[in-house]
Design an enzyme around this catalytic site. Structure first.
Site, PDB file in Angstrom:
ATOM      1  N   GLU A 103      34.742 105.308  51.505  1.00 47.06           N
ATOM      2  CA  GLU A 103      33.755 104.351  50.602  1.00 47.06           C
ATOM      3  C   GLU A 103      34.272 102.844  50.755  1.00 47.06           C
ATOM      4  OE1 GLU A 103      31.025 104.100  48.888  1.00 47.06           O
ATOM      5  OE2 GLU A 103      30.950 105.757  47.679  1.00 47.06           O
ATOM      6  N   ASP A 104      33.183 102.034  50.835  1.00 46.64           N
ATOM      7  CA  ASP A 104      33.474 100.407  51.033  1.00 46.64           C
ATOM      8  C   ASP A 104      34.285 100.125  49.318  1.00 46.64           C
ATOM      9  OD1 ASP A 104      31.065 101.008  49.481  1.00 46.64           O
ATOM     10  OD2 ASP A 104      29.849  99.317  50.312  1.00 46.64           O
ATOM     11  N   ASP A 107      32.942 100.955  42.149  1.00 45.57           N
ATOM     12  CA  ASP A 107      32.565 100.270  41.303  1.00 45.57           C
ATOM     13  C   ASP A 107      32.766 100.886  40.111  1.00 45.57           C
ATOM     14  OD1 ASP A 107      31.806  98.250  39.289  1.00 45.57           O
ATOM     15  OD2 ASP A 107      30.053  97.718  40.539  1.00 45.57           O
ATOM     16  N   LYS A 135      37.314  98.710  41.625  1.00 42.43           N
ATOM     17  CA  LYS A 135      37.393  97.715  40.563  1.00 42.43           C
ATOM     18  C   LYS A 135      37.836  98.658  39.395  1.00 42.43           C
ATOM     19  CE  LYS A 135      33.424  94.734  42.008  1.00 42.43           C
ATOM     20  NZ  LYS A 135      32.205  94.684  41.869  1.00 42.43           N
ATOM     21  N   ARG A 169      26.980  91.529  55.297  1.00 42.48           N
ATOM     22  CA  ARG A 169      27.723  92.496  55.869  1.00 42.48           C
ATOM     23  C   ARG A 169      28.704  92.209  56.917  1.00 42.48           C
ATOM     24  NH1 ARG A 169      25.997  97.099  52.956  1.00 42.48           N
ATOM     25  NH2 ARG A 169      23.718  97.364  52.534  1.00 42.48           N
TER      26      ARG A 169
HETATM   27  P1  IMP Z   1      29.310 102.411  41.783  1.00 45.91           P
HETATM   28  O1  IMP Z   1      28.260 103.518  42.156  1.00 45.91           O
HETATM   29  O2  IMP Z   1      28.847 101.786  40.607  1.00 45.91           O
HETATM   30  O3  IMP Z   1      30.614 102.910  42.078  1.00 45.91           O
HETATM   31  O4  IMP Z   1      28.913 101.555  43.148  1.00 45.91           O
HETATM   32  C1  IMP Z   1      28.866 101.758  44.170  1.00 45.91           C
HETATM   33  C2  IMP Z   1      28.107 100.754  45.325  1.00 45.91           C
HETATM   34  O5  IMP Z   1      27.709  99.667  44.480  1.00 45.91           O
HETATM   35  C3  IMP Z   1      28.728 100.285  46.396  1.00 45.91           C
HETATM   36  O6  IMP Z   1      28.686 101.372  47.395  1.00 45.91           O
HETATM   37  C4  IMP Z   1      28.240  99.032  46.502  1.00 45.91           C
HETATM   38  O7  IMP Z   1      27.090  99.313  47.544  1.00 45.91           O
HETATM   39  C5  IMP Z   1      27.834  98.476  45.366  1.00 45.91           C
HETATM   40  N1  IMP Z   1      28.553  97.626  44.511  1.00 45.91           N
HETATM   41  C6  IMP Z   1      29.546  97.403  43.962  1.00 45.91           C
HETATM   42  N2  IMP Z   1      30.148  96.451  43.701  1.00 45.91           N
HETATM   43  C7  IMP Z   1      29.959  95.564  44.584  1.00 45.91           C
HETATM   44  C8  IMP Z   1      30.424  94.398  44.985  1.00 45.91           C
HETATM   45  O8  IMP Z   1      30.896  93.649  44.240  1.00 45.91           O
HETATM   46  N3  IMP Z   1      29.373  93.712  45.915  1.00 45.91           N
HETATM   47  C9  IMP Z   1      28.746  94.386  46.757  1.00 45.91           C
HETATM   48  N4  IMP Z   1      28.319  95.597  46.572  1.00 45.91           N
HETATM   49  C10 IMP Z   1      28.821  96.226  45.535  1.00 45.91           C
END
Ligand code: IMP
Length: 178
Positions: A103-104, A107, A135, A169
């Protein structure tokens, strides 16, 4: 400062350098090379954001492995099925395999949870999670994130695969809202 980057309506400033990224990626690769040496893992690279991290990480992974690229699609099913998550692009049979999700950023962990639910149904041997960024103040899910490059506060970042509205990106380094 002239090293600000403007993307659409927002300005971003340098946040995590290429050197810091390289060190973090190498640390993850070292751990994977040691811990998964006998597991013949299959890496599932979650597109789009992970492409740059995956390329850097997998160049440093020296153990036998397979690499596949997936997208996570989520849509509302019927009222009886609720939210349906589908993995697009997974053609390999991963039954009994050690899977490493790449994963990148993690969050809230909602994306990860959806992915984990699908993988659980596929009867994999074990799933490890590798992410360039985490995070921790936002992440509230129970899954252990085994390999974390760099922990960051709840700031919005771009670059190194991460986008703001589809842009940014391609930046080599990671930037944060200025
Ligand atoms: P999650 O499902 O909330 O964990 O978020 C996952 C996705 O939200 C990541 O794979 C990113 O595509 C996007 N994302 C979350 N935080 C950031 C950020 O700070 N910058 C850009 N994309 C983010």
């Amino acid at each position: 400062m002239n090293n600000l980057v403007t993307i659409k309506d927002k300005q971003f400033k340098p946040y995590i350098s290429q050197q810091q990224i390289t060190t973090a990626v190498k640390n993850i690769a070292d751990a994977i090379n040691t811990e998964l040496a006998n597991d013949f893992p299959i890496f599932l690279v979650v597109l789009n954001g992970s492409f740059m991290f995956a390329a850097d990480l997998l160049k440093e992974v020296t153990i036998p492995c397979e690499i596949s690229f997936i997208k996570v699609a989520s849509y509302h099913g019927t009222s009886s099925t609720g939210n349906v998550t589908e993995l697009i692009g997974l053609t390999e049979d991963i039954t009994g395999r050690t899977v490493v999700i790449v994963e990148d950023i993690v969050d809230t962990g909602i994306t990860l949870e959806r992915l984990m639910n699908v993988l659980t149904r596929k009867n994999v041997k074990q799933t490890k999670i590798a992410t360039a960024l985490l995070k921790p103040q936002s992440y509230k899910k129970q899954f252990k994130v085994h390999y974390v490059g760099i922990e960051i506060p709840n700031d919005f970042v771009v670059g190194y695969g991460l986008d703001y509205d589809g842009l940014g990106r391609n930046l080599k380094e990671i930037y944060v809202l200025a």
